[in-house]
Design an enzyme around this catalytic site. Structure first.
Site, mmCIF file in Angstrom:
data_model
loop_
_atom_site.group_PDB
_atom_site.id
_atom_site.type_symbol
_atom_site.label_atom_id
_atom_site.label_comp_id
_atom_site.label_asym_id
_atom_site.label_seq_id
_atom_site.Cartn_x
_atom_site.Cartn_y
_atom_site.Cartn_z
ATOM 1 N N HIS A 82 -37.180 -25.879 77.273
ATOM 2 C CA HIS A 82 -35.882 -26.720 76.991
ATOM 3 C C HIS A 82 -35.628 -26.906 75.637
ATOM 4 C CE1 HIS A 82 -32.880 -29.662 77.194
ATOM 5 N NE2 HIS A 82 -33.328 -31.047 76.728
ATOM 6 N N TYR A 94 -43.680 -28.206 84.813
ATOM 7 C CA TYR A 94 -43.183 -27.808 86.353
ATOM 8 C C TYR A 94 -42.004 -26.724 86.288
ATOM 9 C CZ TYR A 94 -39.182 -27.857 82.074
ATOM 10 O OH TYR A 94 -38.341 -27.428 80.887
ATOM 11 N N ARG A 138 -33.108 -19.722 81.598
ATOM 12 C CA ARG A 138 -34.050 -19.796 80.257
ATOM 13 C C ARG A 138 -35.384 -19.852 79.566
ATOM 14 N NH1 ARG A 138 -35.431 -25.384 80.684
ATOM 15 N NH2 ARG A 138 -37.133 -25.430 80.751
#
Ligand SMILES: Cc1ncc(C[n+]2csc(CCOP(=O)(O)OP(=O)(O)O)c2C)c(N)n1
Ligand SMILES: [Mg+2]
Length: 355
Positions: A249, A258, A245
């Site tokens: 998100h 993160y 990805r």
């Protein structure tokens, strides 16, 4: 321990499967991957402008989305998750529907294509896909069902129940798992104690295949083979498509908080699925010089039109929020509807109330 789950690859120096994709299909797959990237970029911009709500892009996952869906037939059932606009598009759902959804405008997909509504709850649609597949088999219909979900989806009970049930009843269903490395901020290393996700197939007596999810032609072929097995009565397949990805998100997420930048850098550039397919097809002379540029330009025109169609559609009728859930509306909701009507009536003279 020898790697019992080799990565199925068609494109690249380590390819272990011959290319069996017709050149004209390969070009269509490339075209749709470019469309999907263009659509994602456009829709992210719309969200930044406040014109649509939260949006989950599939940046980096174009090969898995588009290659897999091109292996399906229109009568196959698709059970997508929220990130699967690309697979939905190939299966017949226009991008304008996705924009309407992101704008909170009602848009019915009834009769448009054989798809279930995109599942926001993780993996709850997997048992539904098994049911659709079993129904097709019992009705002697020569089609299958496919469910799309992510690495995080394999930690849900529904995933295990669906695989077990499908294995026991040899349902003609494909479980297409896009392992994109992350479930929001949880890395796949914290999702499972096993080295792969695909090996979970063994426990359920289900065929497993691990595919290079950034290799569109491999994704196409692996789904084609799983489909043929399902129709031959050889039961379900769990496919783990290894991809990444590249984006957030959703537009509400900031992955810089993160995940390490070095990891992202490993997956962009030469590993980008669109770059890989373009270079491969140009190398074979299937894409002529300059053709990719023309495909990109056409994609911009096409996507702008699809998005304009959605943006220019009539505002949603606000009372529709009370419809389609209950056959007989409960008293509490009926009171709220009456109150809304009173407010709506009072505001009518001031330009009305829009959703
Ligand atoms: C049953 C359920 N639990 C939690 C959530 C919140 N949630 C939304 S997306 C997500 C991560 C899913 O990750 P993955 O399955 O890897 O799919 P991806 O978003 O990477 O495509 C979670 C936990 C949810 N939507 N449904
Ligand atoms: Mg994921």
């Amino acid at each position: 321990m020898p790697d019992a789950w080799p990565l199925y690859q068609v494109i690249g120096p380590e390819a272990n499967h011959p290319d069996r994709v017709k050149p004209e299909i390969a070009v269509k797959i490339f075209n749709d991957m470019v469309l999907l990237r263009t659509f994602d970029e456009k829709t992210i911009n719309l969200q930044r402008q406040g014109r649509v709500g939260t949006f989950p892009p599939s940046l980096g996952q174009e090969a898995a989305e588009i290659g897999s869906a091109w292996a399906l037939e229109p009568e196959d059932w698709m059970a997508p998750s929220y990130r699967d606009h690309g697979a939905l598009y190939v299966h017949g759902v226009p991008f304008s529907h996705v924009v309407l959804f992101a704008m909170g405008k009602g848009s019915s997909i009834d009769g448009v294509a054989r798809v279930l509504p995109s599942s926001i709850p993780i993996s709850s649609h997997l048992p539904h896909a098994v049911g659709l597949a079993m129904a097709a088999e019992r009705l002697n219909q020569a089609h299958i069902a496919i469910a799309y979900f992510g690495d995080g989806g394999t930690s849900e009970g529904d995933f295990h129940e669906a695989l077990n049930f499908a294995g026991v009843f040899r349902a003609p269903v494909i479980f297409f798992c896009q392992n994109n490395g992350w479930a929001i901020s949880v890395p796949v290393s914290q999702q499972t104690a096993t080295p792969t996700l695909v090996q979970k197939a063994s426990a359920y007596g289900v065929f497993g295949a691990r595919v290079d999810g950034n290799d569109a032609l491999a994704c196409y072929q692996v789904v084609q083979e799983a489909r043929a097995r399902a129709l031959a009565g050889d039961g379900p397949t769990l496919i783990e498509a290894l991809t990444y990805r590249i984006g957030p998100h959703t537009t509400a997420d900031d992955p810089a908080r993160y995940r390490p930048l070095e990891e992202l850098e490993q997956w962009t550039g030469a590993k980008d699925p669109i770059v890989r397919l373009q270079e491969y097809l140009e190398g074979l002379g299937i894409l002529a010089p300059g053709e990719a540029l023309r495909i990109r330009q056409d994609a911009t025109v096409f996507v702008n039109q699809a998005v304009d169609d959605a943006l220019n559609s009539a505002p949603v009728e606000i009372h529709s929020m009370f419809e389609h859930v209950y056959q007989t509306i409960p008293r509490g909701l009926a009171l709220q509807r009456e109150e809304l009507e009173r407010i709506h009536g009072a505001m009518a003279g001031k330009g009305g109330l829009h959703g």
